[in-house]
Design an enzyme around this catalytic site. Structure first.
Site, mmCIF file in Angstrom:
data_model
loop_
_atom_site.group_PDB
_atom_site.id
_atom_site.type_symbol
_atom_site.label_atom_id
_atom_site.label_comp_id
_atom_site.label_asym_id
_atom_site.label_seq_id
_atom_site.Cartn_x
_atom_site.Cartn_y
_atom_site.Cartn_z
ATOM 1 N N HIS A 23 51.804 -33.715 1.675
ATOM 2 C CA HIS A 23 51.054 -34.852 0.798
ATOM 3 C C HIS A 23 49.939 -34.095 0.337
ATOM 4 O O HIS A 23 48.645 -34.394 0.728
ATOM 5 C CB HIS A 23 50.737 -36.175 1.853
ATOM 6 N N HIS A 79 65.024 -42.622 -1.036
ATOM 7 C CA HIS A 79 63.427 -42.658 -1.095
ATOM 8 C C HIS A 79 63.018 -42.005 -2.324
ATOM 9 O O HIS A 79 63.321 -40.785 -2.692
ATOM 10 C CB HIS A 79 62.727 -42.170 0.050
ATOM 11 N N GLU A 81 60.196 -40.609 -2.960
ATOM 12 C CA GLU A 81 59.203 -39.572 -2.898
ATOM 13 C C GLU A 81 59.714 -38.271 -3.222
ATOM 14 O O GLU A 81 60.835 -37.955 -3.171
ATOM 15 C CB GLU A 81 58.397 -39.487 -1.518
ATOM 16 N N ASP A 83 59.563 -35.253 -2.280
ATOM 17 C CA ASP A 83 60.195 -34.263 -1.373
ATOM 18 C C ASP A 83 61.888 -34.673 -0.965
ATOM 19 O O ASP A 83 62.516 -33.659 -0.515
ATOM 20 C CB ASP A 83 59.625 -34.185 0.226
ATOM 21 N N HIS A 147 58.148 -45.462 4.613
ATOM 22 C CA HIS A 147 56.863 -45.773 4.720
ATOM 23 C C HIS A 147 56.355 -46.235 3.147
ATOM 24 O O HIS A 147 55.267 -46.275 2.973
ATOM 25 C CB HIS A 147 56.030 -44.732 4.970
ATOM 26 N N ASP A 166 62.744 -40.933 5.926
ATOM 27 C CA ASP A 166 61.629 -40.507 6.623
ATOM 28 C C ASP A 166 61.536 -41.153 8.246
ATOM 29 O O ASP A 166 60.901 -40.391 9.129
ATOM 30 C CB ASP A 166 60.272 -40.951 5.825
ATOM 31 N N TYR A 194 53.643 -37.462 13.342
ATOM 32 C CA TYR A 194 54.124 -37.975 12.042
ATOM 33 C C TYR A 194 54.021 -39.585 12.240
ATOM 34 O O TYR A 194 53.783 -40.067 11.183
ATOM 35 C CB TYR A 194 55.729 -37.699 11.926
ATOM 36 N N HIS A 227 63.715 -35.335 7.625
ATOM 37 C CA HIS A 227 62.661 -34.196 8.064
ATOM 38 C C HIS A 227 62.741 -34.115 9.643
ATOM 39 O O HIS A 227 62.933 -35.046 10.390
ATOM 40 C CB HIS A 227 61.213 -34.654 8.133
HETATM 41 FE FE1 FEO Z 1 58.080 -40.373 2.203
HETATM 42 FE FE2 FEO Z 1 59.640 -37.509 3.185
HETATM 43 O O1 FEO Z 1 58.882 -38.541 1.917
#
Ligand code: FEO
Length: 395
Positions: A23, A79, A81, A83, A147, A166, A194, A227
Site C-alpha cells: 500500500h 478483488h 486491487e 496486487d 476489505h 485477502d 494483517y 497472500h
Molecule cells: Fe486488497 Fe491483497 O489486495
C-alpha cells in the site's frame, strides 16, 4: 512454476521475497509476501486472480509454460486491487475474449484502473454458481468491505477449497505454501499484523460474514488465500481466530507509545511502564518511541492491548508530528473497548495533554482522568503521578 494444491488445483502465483512495503509505504513487510493465483483444470480451465503489475511478464510467461493460454475458459477476479489484478492487462492482450467473473464493484475498479470496458465481464453475486465440469462448481460469495467494496471469495465444490482472497492472509513469504510448513511464530504474528492494520476497521462485518459463511455449512478442507500461507492443516483455526479478533480483541497487555524532545517525556514513559509492571506483574508491557519504531508493528501491539498510554511534549501548542501522525492512523483502525492515558512535558504553554486526549477520544479510546503533565523536566513528584496513571489503566 506451478505448485500442486489438491487434485487438479495448482498455485501459479508469485512468492515475493523482495517486498518490503505494501500500500505504497503504508504497511511494512518484514518477511516478504506473496500474491497467490490459482489454476483449476477440470473440464473447464479456470484462473483465479493474477499477481501484481511488476511481476506481469514473469506471471504470464510461467502460465504460458504450463498451459496453452487459449485453454483458459474463465478468469475469476476475486478483488480488483492491483496486487491481484495487475497482470490482467498483459494477459488479456493474449486472450482478450476470456470471461472475467467478478462483482459489479470489481468491474468499476478494473475499468477505472485499466480502461478496458470491452473486457468480457460476467457480474456475479453471492450464491451464483458456474459449472466447471467433472461434477464441480464454483460458488461465489461477496465479501463486501473485506476489505474493499468489490471483494469476494470463490468456493470450489468437490475439492472443498475456499479461495478467500485477502481474508485470512498475511504478508509473509512461504516458499512451501502451506500453513503446516510455516514457522508458526512468524505466521501468527503476520496474520495478526494483517488483521490489525487492514481488517480491524471492518471487524463488525468480519463477524457477520463468518457467521453467514458458517451457516452455509460448506465443508472447507483448504482456505487458499491471496497472500501468505494456504491453510490446509485445520483451516478452521484461522476462521475461529478471526471470529475472536473481530470482537474487540484484547490481551492482558499495556502499550506505551511516545516521542520526546529532550528526554523528559521519555522519563515519564519509562516510569509508567515500571508502575504498570510493579502493580500488575502478570501484565505484558510494551514501550515504543514512535519516531524510531515501525508504526504497523506498534499497531499490532495496540490491537493486543487492553490499554495504552500516549505521550508527547507540547510543541507549537500541539504535539510532535510523529505522535499526531500515528494517532491519525490509530483513528482509521477503529479500535474499541480500550483505555488510554496521556502524559507529556512542556516548557511554556502546555497544551500537549489536552491535544492528545482529544485525538485519542476521536480515535474511540476511553481516556482515563489521571495524567502526567510536567513542567520542564520531571521531578520526583511528577514521576510519582505514574502510580495513578497505571492504576487507572489497569482498573
Ligand atoms: Fe486488497 Fe491483497 O489486495
Amino acid at each position: 512454476m506451478r505448485k500442486p494444491i489438491k487434485n487438479n488445483v495448482s498455485w501459479v502465483g508469485k512468492i515475493d521475497w523482495e517486498l518490503r512495503q505494501f500500500h505504497g509505504a503504508d504497511y511494512s513487510v518484514n518477511h516478504g509476501s506473496s500474491q497467490n493465483a490459482y489454476l483449476i483444470e477440470e473440464e473447464k480451465t479456470v484462473l483465479i486472480d493474477t499477481v501484481w503489475t511488476p511481476h506481469s511478464t514473469e506471471f504470464v510467461d510461467n502460465l504460458k509454460s504450463e498451459i496453452d493460454l487459449s485453454k483458459i475458459d474463465l478468469i475469476v477476479a476475486n478483488h480488483g486491487e492491483v496486487d491481484h489484478s495487475g497482470s490482467l492487462p498483459q494477459l488479456m492482450k493474449l486472450i482478450p475474449d476470456t470471461p472475467i467473473y467478478c462483482t459489479a464493484n470489481a468491474v468499476k475498479s478494473l475499468v477505472g484502473q485499466y480502461h478496458h470496458p470491452e473486457w468480457n465481464f460476467k457480474v456475479v453475486k453471492t450464491g451464483d454458481r458456474v459449472d466447471i465440469g467433472n461434477g464441480k462448481q464454483l460458488v461465489f460469495v461477496e465479501m463486501r468491505m473485506l476489505h474493499w467494496p468489490d471483494s469476494m471469495a470463490t468456493y470450489l465444490t468437490g475439492d472443498n477449497i475456499l479461495f478467500s482472497n485477502d481474508a485470512f492472509g498475511q504478508h509473509y513469504a512461504v516458499e512451501e505454501l502451506f500453513n503446516d510448513k510455516a514457522d508458526p511464530c512468524h505466521l501468527w504474528e503476520e496474520a495478526m499484523k494483517y488483521y490489525a492494520n487492514i481488517l480491524n476497521p471492518f471487524s463488525p462485518l468480519v463477524k457477520k460474514k463468518i457467521e453467514e459463511v458458517l451457516a452455509l455449512n460448506l465443508p472447507i478442507d483448504i482456505i487458499a488465500t491471496s497472500h501468505g500461507v494456504i491453510w490446509r492443516e485445520n483451516p478452521a483455526q484461522i476462521v475461529e481466530t478471526y471470529y475472536k479478533w473481530s470482537q474487540n480483541y484484547q490481551e492482558d497487555q499495556v502499550t506505551i507509545v511516545y516521542d520526546t524532545m529532550w528526554e523528559g517525556t521519555e522519563k515519564l514513559a519509562h516510569q509508567i511502564s515500571r508502575e504498570v509492571s510493579s502493580q500488575s506483574p502478570q501484565t505484558r508491557v510494551k514501550l515504543f518511541n514512535i519516531a524510531n519504531s515501525d508504526k504497523n508493528d506498534v499497531m499490532t501491539q495496540v490491537f493486543k492491548s487492553k490499554a495504552i498510554a500516549v505521550g508527547s511534549p507540547t510543541v507549537h501548542q500541539g504535539v510532535l508530528s510523529s505522535v499526531s501522525g500515528w494517532l491519525d492512523f490509530l483513528k482509521e483502525l477503529k479500535f474499541k473497548n480500550k483505555k488510554a492515558a496521556v502524559f507529556g512535558c512542556y516548557g511554556w504553554s502546555g497544551e500537549g495533554n489536552s491535544v492528545l486526549r482529544k485525538l485519542l477520544n476521536e480515535a474511540g479510546f476511553e481516556t482515563v482522568a489521571p495524567e502526567i503533565k510536567c513542567s520542564w523536566n520531571p521531578t520526583p513528584e511528577d514521576l510519582d503521578k505514574a502510580r495513578n496513571v497505571a492504576q487507572a489503566l489497569l482498573a
